[in-house]
Design a protein around this motif. Sequence first.
Motif, PDB file in Angstrom:
ATOM      1  N   HIS A 173     -16.611   2.111 -43.022  1.00  0.00           N
ATOM      2  CA  HIS A 173     -16.358   3.033 -44.109  1.00  0.00           C
ATOM      3  C   HIS A 173     -16.830   4.420 -43.778  1.00  0.00           C
ATOM      4  CE1 HIS A 173     -20.669   1.621 -44.742  1.00  0.00           C
ATOM      5  NE2 HIS A 173     -20.589   2.726 -44.296  1.00  0.00           N
ATOM      6  N   LYS A 174     -16.391   5.337 -44.418  1.00  0.00           N
ATOM      7  CA  LYS A 174     -16.708   6.865 -43.962  1.00  0.00           C
ATOM      8  C   LYS A 174     -18.036   7.000 -44.019  1.00  0.00           C
ATOM      9  CE  LYS A 174     -15.863  11.634 -45.676  1.00  0.00           C
ATOM     10  NZ  LYS A 174     -15.224  12.075 -47.103  1.00  0.00           N
ATOM     11  N   GLY A 175     -18.586   7.522 -42.995  1.00  0.00           N
ATOM     12  CA  GLY A 175     -19.990   7.803 -42.621  1.00  0.00           C
ATOM     13  C   GLY A 175     -20.665   6.491 -41.982  1.00  0.00           C
ATOM     14  N   GLY A 176     -19.919   5.462 -41.969  1.00  0.00           N
ATOM     15  CA  GLY A 176     -20.580   4.278 -40.918  1.00  0.00           C
ATOM     16  C   GLY A 176     -22.077   3.901 -41.311  1.00  0.00           C
ATOM     17  N   ARG A 177     -22.724   3.828 -40.258  1.00  0.00           N
ATOM     18  CA  ARG A 177     -24.270   3.362 -40.373  1.00  0.00           C
ATOM     19  C   ARG A 177     -25.099   4.478 -40.655  1.00  0.00           C
ATOM     20  NH1 ARG A 177     -24.873  -1.181 -35.802  1.00  0.00           N
ATOM     21  NH2 ARG A 177     -24.327   0.730 -34.499  1.00  0.00           N
TER      22      ARG A 177
ATOM     23  N   ARG B 294      -3.726   3.900 -30.875  1.00  0.00           N
ATOM     24  CA  ARG B 294      -2.875   2.852 -31.649  1.00  0.00           C
ATOM     25  C   ARG B 294      -3.690   2.454 -32.914  1.00  0.00           C
ATOM     26  NH1 ARG B 294      -2.106   1.420 -26.289  1.00  0.00           N
ATOM     27  NH2 ARG B 294      -0.002   1.575 -25.504  1.00  0.00           N
ATOM     28  N   VAL B 295      -3.224   2.505 -33.881  1.00  0.00           N
ATOM     29  CA  VAL B 295      -4.100   2.253 -35.225  1.00  0.00           C
ATOM     30  C   VAL B 295      -3.205   1.097 -35.796  1.00  0.00           C
ATOM     31  CG1 VAL B 295      -4.658   3.208 -37.410  1.00  0.00           C
ATOM     32  CG2 VAL B 295      -5.054   4.413 -35.289  1.00  0.00           C
ATOM     33  N   ILE B 296      -4.103   0.309 -36.576  1.00  0.00           N
ATOM     34  CA  ILE B 296      -3.481  -0.691 -37.620  1.00  0.00           C
ATOM     35  C   ILE B 296      -3.965   0.008 -39.210  1.00  0.00           C
ATOM     36  CG2 ILE B 296      -3.449  -2.844 -38.539  1.00  0.00           C
ATOM     37  CD1 ILE B 296      -3.646  -4.198 -35.853  1.00  0.00           C
ATOM     38  N   ASP B 297      -3.173   0.318 -39.840  1.00  0.00           N
ATOM     39  CA  ASP B 297      -3.417   0.549 -41.316  1.00  0.00           C
ATOM     40  C   ASP B 297      -3.888  -0.764 -41.990  1.00  0.00           C
ATOM     41  OD1 ASP B 297      -3.378   0.929 -44.308  1.00  0.00           O
ATOM     42  OD2 ASP B 297      -2.568   2.899 -43.716  1.00  0.00           O
ATOM     43  N   GLU B 298      -5.266  -0.734 -42.516  1.00  0.00           N
ATOM     44  CA  GLU B 298      -5.813  -2.031 -42.893  1.00  0.00           C
ATOM     45  C   GLU B 298      -5.304  -2.230 -44.197  1.00  0.00           C
ATOM     46  OE1 GLU B 298     -10.089  -2.358 -42.288  1.00  0.00           O
ATOM     47  OE2 GLU B 298      -9.734  -2.724 -40.129  1.00  0.00           O
TER      48      GLU B 298
ATOM     49  N   VAL C 216      -8.730  18.434 -35.849  1.00  0.00           N
ATOM     50  CA  VAL C 216      -9.206  17.560 -35.783  1.00  0.00           C
ATOM     51  C   VAL C 216      -8.849  16.069 -36.597  1.00  0.00           C
ATOM     52  CG1 VAL C 216     -11.401  15.980 -35.345  1.00  0.00           C
ATOM     53  CG2 VAL C 216     -11.346  18.326 -34.657  1.00  0.00           C
ATOM     54  N   LEU C 217      -8.305  15.012 -36.277  1.00  0.00           N
ATOM     55  CA  LEU C 217      -8.219  13.877 -36.749  1.00  0.00           C
ATOM     56  C   LEU C 217      -9.298  12.910 -36.853  1.00  0.00           C
ATOM     57  CD1 LEU C 217      -6.451  11.889 -38.605  1.00  0.00           C
ATOM     58  CD2 LEU C 217      -5.323  10.959 -36.180  1.00  0.00           C
ATOM     59  N   LEU C 218      -9.926  12.509 -37.887  1.00  0.00           N
ATOM     60  CA  LEU C 218     -11.023  11.550 -38.050  1.00  0.00           C
ATOM     61  C   LEU C 218     -10.509  10.246 -38.543  1.00  0.00           C
ATOM     62  CD1 LEU C 218     -14.200  11.003 -37.454  1.00  0.00           C
ATOM     63  CD2 LEU C 218     -14.407  12.227 -39.911  1.00  0.00           C
ATOM     64  N   LEU C 219     -10.694   9.108 -37.701  1.00  0.00           N
ATOM     65  CA  LEU C 219     -10.210   7.931 -38.189  1.00  0.00           C
ATOM     66  C   LEU C 219     -11.505   7.096 -38.313  1.00  0.00           C
ATOM     67  CD1 LEU C 219      -7.460   7.460 -35.391  1.00  0.00           C
ATOM     68  CD2 LEU C 219      -7.375   8.140 -37.965  1.00  0.00           C
ATOM     69  N   ASP C 220     -11.556   6.152 -39.243  1.00  0.00           N
ATOM     70  CA  ASP C 220     -12.522   5.136 -39.499  1.00  0.00           C
ATOM     71  C   ASP C 220     -11.907   3.963 -40.179  1.00  0.00           C
ATOM     72  OD1 ASP C 220     -15.143   4.065 -39.863  1.00  0.00           O
ATOM     73  OD2 ASP C 220     -16.057   5.755 -39.932  1.00  0.00           O
ATOM     74  N   ARG C 221     -12.710   2.749 -40.277  1.00  0.00           N
ATOM     75  CA  ARG C 221     -12.038   1.782 -40.846  1.00  0.00           C
ATOM     76  C   ARG C 221     -12.597   1.612 -42.001  1.00  0.00           C
ATOM     77  NH1 ARG C 221     -12.608  -3.438 -36.714  1.00  0.00           N
ATOM     78  NH2 ARG C 221     -11.382  -4.224 -38.427  1.00  0.00           N
ATOM     79  N   GLY C 222     -12.182   1.015 -43.079  1.00  0.00           N
ATOM     80  CA  GLY C 222     -12.513   0.842 -44.384  1.00  0.00           C
ATOM     81  C   GLY C 222     -12.502   1.942 -45.376  1.00  0.00           C
TER      82      GLY C 222
ATOM     83  N   PHE D 168      -9.329  13.540 -42.446  1.00  0.00           N
ATOM     84  CA  PHE D 168      -9.828  12.058 -42.564  1.00  0.00           C
ATOM     85  C   PHE D 168      -8.868  11.266 -42.978  1.00  0.00           C
ATOM     86  CE2 PHE D 168     -12.320   8.745 -44.603  1.00  0.00           C
ATOM     87  CZ  PHE D 168     -12.974   8.273 -43.481  1.00  0.00           C
ATOM     88  N   ARG D 169      -8.726  10.042 -42.137  1.00  0.00           N
ATOM     89  CA  ARG D 169      -7.924   8.915 -42.434  1.00  0.00           C
ATOM     90  C   ARG D 169      -8.756   7.504 -42.464  1.00  0.00           C
ATOM     91  NH1 ARG D 169      -4.175   4.904 -41.718  1.00  0.00           N
ATOM     92  NH2 ARG D 169      -2.075   5.422 -42.603  1.00  0.00           N
ATOM     93  N   PRO D 170      -9.078   7.256 -43.687  1.00  0.00           N
ATOM     94  CA  PRO D 170      -9.565   5.952 -43.883  1.00  0.00           C
ATOM     95  C   PRO D 170      -8.877   4.554 -43.605  1.00  0.00           C
ATOM     96  CG  PRO D 170      -9.126   6.576 -45.836  1.00  0.00           C
ATOM     97  CD  PRO D 170      -8.550   7.496 -45.161  1.00  0.00           C
ATOM     98  N   TYR D 171      -9.351   3.319 -43.604  1.00  0.00           N
ATOM     99  CA  TYR D 171      -8.709   2.132 -43.341  1.00  0.00           C
ATOM    100  C   TYR D 171      -7.637   2.223 -42.240  1.00  0.00           C
ATOM    101  CZ  TYR D 171      -9.862   1.534 -48.244  1.00  0.00           C
ATOM    102  OH  TYR D 171     -10.653   1.434 -49.437  1.00  0.00           O
ATOM    103  N   SER D 172      -8.500   2.849 -41.039  1.00  0.00           N
ATOM    104  CA  SER D 172      -7.658   2.942 -39.947  1.00  0.00           C
ATOM    105  C   SER D 172      -8.325   2.237 -38.534  1.00  0.00           C
ATOM    106  CB  SER D 172      -7.614   4.450 -39.525  1.00  0.00           C
ATOM    107  OG  SER D 172      -6.766   5.274 -40.448  1.00  0.00           O
ATOM    108  N   PHE D 173      -8.015   1.148 -38.383  1.00  0.00           N
ATOM    109  CA  PHE D 173      -8.507   0.189 -37.142  1.00  0.00           C
ATOM    110  C   PHE D 173      -7.791   0.640 -35.869  1.00  0.00           C
ATOM    111  CE2 PHE D 173      -8.549  -4.264 -35.749  1.00  0.00           C
ATOM    112  CZ  PHE D 173      -9.551  -3.927 -34.568  1.00  0.00           C
ATOM    113  N   VAL D 174      -8.692   1.432 -35.110  1.00  0.00           N
ATOM    114  CA  VAL D 174      -8.262   1.951 -33.796  1.00  0.00           C
ATOM    115  C   VAL D 174      -8.206   0.693 -32.990  1.00  0.00           C
ATOM    116  CG1 VAL D 174      -8.652   3.393 -31.964  1.00  0.00           C
ATOM    117  CG2 VAL D 174      -8.844   4.270 -34.301  1.00  0.00           C
TER     118      VAL D 174
END
Length: 572
Positions: A116-120, A288-292, A38-44, A266-272
């Motif tokens: 960020h990781k964990g979100g809300r 598609r992802v933008i690396d923030e 599994v690839l887990l993507l999140d912003r921040g 896990f990949r942070p700073y990943s804006f899907v």
Amino acid sequence: MNLNIKAQQANTYDAIVVGSGISGGWAAKELTQKGLKVLLLDRGEDIEHVSGYKTAMTNPWEFPHRGRPTTQVAEEQAVQARTGYTISESSSYLFVNDKDNPYLEDKRFDWMRGYHKGGRSLMWGRQVYRWSDLDFEANAKEGIAIDWPIRYKDIQPWYDYVERFIGVSGNKENLPHLPDSLYQPAMDMYCLEKHIKGAVEKKWPERRWTIGRVAHLTKPTAEQTALGRASCQYRNLCIRGCPYGAYFSSQAATLPVAQKTGRLTFRPYSFVTSLIYDEKKQKATGVRVIDEQTSQELTFNARIIFLCASSMASTYIMLNSTSNRFPNGLGNDSGELGHNVMDHHFRVGASGEYEGFDDQYYYGRRANGVYVPRYRNLPGQQKRDYLRGFGYQGSASRMNWGRGYGLEGFGADFKEQLTKPGPWTMGLTGFGECLPYHENKVVLDHSKKDKWGQPVLRFDADFKDNEMRMRKDMGNDAAEMLEAAGLKNVRINDAGSWPGLGIHEMGTARMGNDPKTSVLNKFNQVHSVKNVFNTDGACMTSANCVNPSLTYMALTARAANYAVQEMKKQNL
């Protein structure tokens, strides 16, 4: 050509999960435990459990501005500040910069976000309640919107499964419209709360008072302590992140399990920004992802994709995923994607003061309150002039030295008076259900771009006559309960409520049996793109009046189980 193939293989996984909050953490846990890579993507940023909670152990006098935000922070987080608590010096770093992440409002919409990781899951209120068939059947019985494709029997085993893992404290009440959970010992009510409970239930037996049902450990299981989780310490600093892992969060619970499998990336700073749709295969092949941090555009591929980015963010991704097959957004054959925005309306209730119990106080800072389950418009009752119902959350406390602002006096005697606890007070806030209105919507607006050059969301949603009529009862009923218990100076409060402010936004990619009127099927699977699942608030077909996160978790675990079964059958 060979280099491109190798690059594609390097970015290929069995599953991609977008978002690491409450739903995304559960998807990552379930899919990795079932053997998927599994690839887990999140912003921040990548906030690590314990070490990443920057202010969790900070004393009040150690904050440079004594907890108040700087002028710069207040400007950058003006929307996040609408809740009244999100931009304190202790927690502002967990919420988004509104200038970098703009959106548009035809009508006021308060979009609270944490990238960020964990979100809300780090900032949520932790109240967890099961739904019943009263809720799953309401749309069909009342002719509102569309019917849910599931009933309580479909999700009940998954509620059990989730609750055993996360840990829920509370009391059994045997209410058919609010099923009991599998509980750890309940937190105790304060003396005034117990007094009001007795008075109210004597006069109105249907108005049950109980302690809140919360995802806080009070008697951890062996499985929970093995993860490093401990009992709630009654600090009530949960908004800063819990270094004890006492309340459920992705960091404390689901992600450690997923990481231990060795199958999680896990990949942070990943804006899907969107999904990649293959028209020949009739499937989504990746994201598609933008690396923030670098602004680099990347693609990642997978056999299945779980959208768990939060209701509006997941809907954004689907709306932004256009193709010849889906010119109006991926899976949007029904035209319902982005419609039926719901949230709970609240900030209406009552408060009062009580003369008595001067010799009693409370121990610690209980991170919980009392709960009054819905008692209006239940089966067999006379119907009110609105549909559905509401519940209350609230708590008692004793006034502190701050009451001196409203008192006359000066000198040593006055100061001495304020060092002692003041009178007991009690406050109740109602949380009401919002109906699913098709005209309450969110759309993509290409006229404005965010920091990354992407279009933004435009909101056009409000609460309507049904909710306004309900609010009258929410205020009046709260006041009459407090007065019946002997409280004085009882005041009805209505500070107004707007969609988004309850932070329970739902409904924009709803579940249903008919692809012509819904986006997802009964397993949270996009009707027309079978390898894409959505299990956050976007999937909800109605809103109920209870906090929805427990239902997101149960739906996620259920959908992940189904997805793996379908993969084994070669259907995905």
